[in-house]
Design an enzyme around this catalytic site. Sequence first.
Site, mmCIF file in Angstrom:
data_model
loop_
_atom_site.group_PDB
_atom_site.id
_atom_site.type_symbol
_atom_site.label_atom_id
_atom_site.label_comp_id
_atom_site.label_asym_id
_atom_site.label_seq_id
_atom_site.Cartn_x
_atom_site.Cartn_y
_atom_site.Cartn_z
ATOM 1 N N GLY D 148 0.826 -1.199 0.000
ATOM 2 C CA GLY D 148 0.000 0.000 0.000
ATOM 3 C C GLY D 148 0.859 1.248 0.000
ATOM 4 O O GLY D 148 2.076 1.199 0.222
ATOM 5 N N CYS D 149 0.224 2.381 -0.244
ATOM 6 C CA CYS D 149 0.964 3.638 -0.355
ATOM 7 C C CYS D 149 1.489 4.097 1.009
ATOM 8 O O CYS D 149 2.692 4.336 1.172
ATOM 9 C CB CYS D 149 0.101 4.706 -1.007
ATOM 10 S SG CYS D 149 -1.554 4.882 -0.300
ATOM 11 N N TYR D 150 0.588 4.226 1.997
ATOM 12 C CA TYR D 150 1.062 4.591 3.334
ATOM 13 C C TYR D 150 2.112 3.598 3.840
ATOM 14 O O TYR D 150 3.154 4.011 4.367
ATOM 15 C CB TYR D 150 -0.103 4.628 4.323
ATOM 16 C CG TYR D 150 -1.026 5.816 4.231
ATOM 17 C CD1 TYR D 150 -0.557 7.118 4.329
ATOM 18 C CD2 TYR D 150 -2.396 5.634 4.091
ATOM 19 C CE1 TYR D 150 -1.434 8.211 4.286
ATOM 20 C CE2 TYR D 150 -3.280 6.716 4.053
ATOM 21 C CZ TYR D 150 -2.795 7.995 4.142
ATOM 22 O OH TYR D 150 -3.654 9.063 4.101
ATOM 23 N N THR D 152 4.289 1.856 2.352
ATOM 24 C CA THR D 152 5.596 2.049 1.733
ATOM 25 C C THR D 152 6.342 3.212 2.391
ATOM 26 O O THR D 152 7.495 3.088 2.806
ATOM 27 C CB THR D 152 5.433 2.307 0.219
ATOM 28 O OG1 THR D 152 4.852 1.144 -0.382
ATOM 29 C CG2 THR D 152 6.769 2.618 -0.437
#
Lengths: 342, 342, 342, 342
Positions: D148-150, D152
Amino acid sequence: MIKVGIVGGTGYTGVELLRLLAAHPQVALQVITSRADAGTKVSQMFPSLRGYVDLPFTHPDEAKLEQCDLVFFATPNGIAMQQVRALLDAGVKVIDLAADFRIKDISEWEKWYGMTHACPDLVAEAVYGLPEVNRAQVKQARLVANPGCYPTAVQLGFIPLLEAGVIEPGSLIADAKSGVSGAGRKAEIPTLFSEASDNFKAYGVAGHRHLPEIRQGLGCVTGHPVGLTFVPHLTPMIRGIHATLYGRLTRDVDLQALFEQRYANEPFVDVMPAGSHPETRSVRGANRCRIAVHRPQGGDTVVVLSVIDNLVKGAAGQAVQNMNIMFCLPESTALDNVPLLP
Amino acid sequence: MIKVGIVGGTGYTGVELLRLLAAHPQVALQVITSRADAGTKVSQMFPSLRGYVDLPFTHPDEAKLEQCDLVFFATPNGIAMQQVRALLDAGVKVIDLAADFRIKDISEWEKWYGMTHACPDLVAEAVYGLPEVNRAQVKQARLVANPGCYPTAVQLGFIPLLEAGVIEPGSLIADAKSGVSGAGRKAEIPTLFSEASDNFKAYGVAGHRHLPEIRQGLGCVTGHPVGLTFVPHLTPMIRGIHATLYGRLTRDVDLQALFEQRYANEPFVDVMPAGSHPETRSVRGANRCRIAVHRPQGGDTVVVLSVIDNLVKGAAGQAVQNMNIMFCLPESTALDNVPLLP
Amino acid sequence: MIKVGIVGGTGYTGVELLRLLAAHPQVALQVITSRADAGTKVSQMFPSLRGYVDLPFTHPDEAKLEQCDLVFFATPNGIAMQQVRALLDAGVKVIDLAADFRIKDISEWEKWYGMTHACPDLVAEAVYGLPEVNRAQVKQARLVANPGCYPTAVQLGFIPLLEAGVIEPGSLIADAKSGVSGAGRKAEIPTLFSEASDNFKAYGVAGHRHLPEIRQGLGCVTGHPVGLTFVPHLTPMIRGIHATLYGRLTRDVDLQALFEQRYANEPFVDVMPAGSHPETRSVRGANRCRIAVHRPQGGDTVVVLSVIDNLVKGAAGQAVQNMNIMFCLPESTALDNVPLLP
Amino acid sequence: MIKVGIVGGTGYTGVELLRLLAAHPQVALQVITSRADAGTKVSQMFPSLRGYVDLPFTHPDEAKLEQCDLVFFATPNGIAMQQVRALLDAGVKVIDLAADFRIKDISEWEKWYGMTHACPDLVAEAVYGLPEVNRAQVKQARLVANPGCYPTAVQLGFIPLLEAGVIEPGSLIADAKSGVSGAGRKAEIPTLFSEASDNFKAYGVAGHRHLPEIRQGLGCVTGHPVGLTFVPHLTPMIRGIHATLYGRLTRDVDLQALFEQRYANEPFVDVMPAGSHPETRSVRGANRCRIAVHRPQGGDTVVVLSVIDNLVKGAAGQAVQNMNIMFCLPESTALDNVPLLP
């Protein structure tokens, strides 16, 4: 009618003061000064004021500030301290929206602001104008130091927890996000639209001038020094501060009730229902702080979300609130407008 | 006190009406309806209204609209025409913020709006609520069709020129730019932040519903049909319309004087000094149209710049202005707030 | 490898040139100058270039510009004209991204730019670098005047109509909207985030420096002077220009086919399908102009919508395109990146 | 050439994958599916891809996905798990950009995602595709769960500290701010421009789906569970995540050296110089994480600032990075573009 003067009215706190005072039924605006723009009509610089403010900016030297009942300083740091004594001596009350009188420890102030203070005795006399803490002293004050924007949002969020003694005072974290108007109306590259738009960054992590102010305020509440990590960020919006506050709980407590009770009689602090996430736009243009308190996953970390409009409750609105208190007017006079949403 | 009801209050014109009416000293808000959100408190959907509006949304069927003195429709097009007759019969005055009663030519309306009109006779009766043109008729009206946002900005810009007969009425161009709130509070992909931010586009070049409305309004002024090219654009801001208007001069005239005289007595139209470029933010949150008129390089093209807040003078504010006129109140009541800048 | 130097690399066209050249397989960047920031690493000022550009800014006097094959000037107006002759004499080719060599009529240039021109003879020699018109001349040029951002968008939109002689050349209207980066990376109040965000305004209605440039370019196409009203606007986005162009048709014509044929072989002009509304974000970061042509309601007004990224096809990208042509490289080298959407 | 298919290409991760793959010299894009938009050309929905992607969206049932070498799932959560087994059985490698294979604890996954998992055995097999931790396993994987973005941004910031054992693992705080594109291309009111612009808010404080993913990842590093408070916020920009991370130091250490050594060989993690404040725009459009580490006032709280582009290093770019690793290509292939600034 209160005769009011404004020193330094060309910044964002200045124009915001004018917006609020123009609607104040007990205020007669006498004079507004600007060294650089003397002679220019206020409404020429700020067309939003066409029809409301007819005055021109006046050169400070020619301004009859001593005939006012109250003078607001909306100047850069270090100006008010040069001029306040004469006004006080003439019986004029003063509210300084800059930082000159906020820090009681003179050497601390001089370290953070890089100047020698011109009148330490007046610092001692000045009342820190956070009405939710110091209302009674404000009422008696000749000289009020209007709090900074971050300090207002952060203190209002931590105060109920610290007063109740339910969090460790030595490991506070304040992760704060500000709209760009907080940087003022100054021609600088980092706050250009093309730099600040569609972008997010922290700044001043090593140390920001609002850190000692917040520490002092919270220390007054607890009675001894607090440990605080303060990280300000710049977010691409014009107005608003969102402070996300973290503390470590020392005992179980009904956090929602704690906050609601603390602010039950405060006209400008709104404790949101449990589970809320206040948005900065919900206070846009209004003298209001909205707060929500969370305890994620029932752990021992309490998270407080506190939002204000940095130019209103974080500056000009709080200044008018202090004026209302000093002159025994209903505290909400001219501060009762509905936030602008969307 | 005027007893007021609102039908359909969950859109942007609805919340803006609430913002303005909450500050209106002569209004008692009785009821606000929403089919989808009946039971929800208004201030839960719009936290900006916490402390100002205590009502819940009510199901339309249960709403006692007929006991109101005035009902605002802030509904999608095609709703008001179903319900207005019963209200009028009950002696209630109505202001429709949608388009149901704006176009006198029923077949034209039906073509652009893709519906059969439910009450053509009431269209004939309805007064087009642009006070700067129809103030006297508004005063007498039972039913007011509140103008569209683009039509307000465009008509106020062209009217002085057309009334004076100084431009060719057959080749008008209106290049208009709107903030995104003009598209309403609807869950649609093209108005998502990630689509509309940092972007600019035209839309509806082949034909937009405000085109026949503007044509009708300008045709009333000239007495015969006008030729108009109307190109709307979407610009990445929340509020505001900027109309840039082009006309071909037919004779020499003092344009500045023409505009100043036309609007000399209008409380909500501000003709800016010659050479000005009005900004949309100069009217943010206010019921005001600011206009500047230019004649670039002294040629035969006149350029008019006209700005409004689409939600105020372009919708809710103009509706309150019409209400004030209909109920013989001072026209500026609750409409005198200073624009929010920055 | 082409040895390239850049004079004045601290503005937005400078950093954009660096972004494009860093990916150019035939370019060896030798030197980049800045009087104010000599000694600073480029990647310190622009962290986006960390890992791509290792050079420091160099003081102009020490720069070995004469050993380059090509020098780009990304300087304020009036600088390139002081330095170009020496470079040309040393056999260096020059592309000026400023306005020094754009206007052939020296007195016209001096009027709009408020300076005495330092080398009128080089103006006569310079090729106006709009490849869609002057590709053959660019190929032979020693000195290229890179077009302005507005002129690129406006000319590409009008050219097919004027070349075909299907509109009145005396009553052209260009209503153009620019993102804020068009104003450059300069510390000025009107382009601060808090001034330009959530706001829309026209500027320079009385006259903008791009007006004579556009007039000259269109006049070359028609063979005689054109009449043009040009109104630029500032819109709250970083990059992008949207030109909305109006002309009066003089005869019936298949407009879509006209545009498609004119640009059939142009790698960087994309004629959109009939009925399209090109968005500025569809060219964000790319050297591309997208155009749509409309004839609303079948009337005699043609509306052209033309979008570019002002920093790419409107500045640095077009400069690299010109370089590719001058050095007989494939025209798309380093210019083939996909636009960044969203 | 690697034959590539994309399932579900109409969201932001889909269009971003297309942008990156269009420039990948070793990829032949075979098919892209969308149930809702089958038949529509990709470039009609996303004009930025005109000239780069000629494919139409295909109905999933008709898509010849099994003839691909690699299939990306850019679908909502819960879709990939239905289809992956058949592809793997056919010898196709799979990278899932959704969350179906990220959480090893099936009951934890089912609790947070509200679904029964369709193939727990494949969850066990799947490799969590954070190359900075799992590069060797990715190289061997048939099935990669793209982070996921967060997660990472947060993991890359905490990992050096946790690996070195210099902070308390039980009291981590991640205060994260995301651009609006993180919410996807879905028609929903809270992410409308008029809701999200000029506004800032926290959300999901009680619990966000990325919390268990981050906890799992950090737990793998430390070897036992970590305590984490995770507060996500929505900030008015399109792209970008800024994670501000707080940890309590357990011993003195050269933080700058620690981070520089940890990421010395990582092509896509850039440790900024001491004292830096990375901006999200410095990675706009690029597969890069920039990190700075601070120790304010020399206290025992370490502050890490970590920024990524949520659609690139936080989604599509990392997926392409994983593909490059899986197919033994240079890891930077098609990922070497310079960030777009401004």
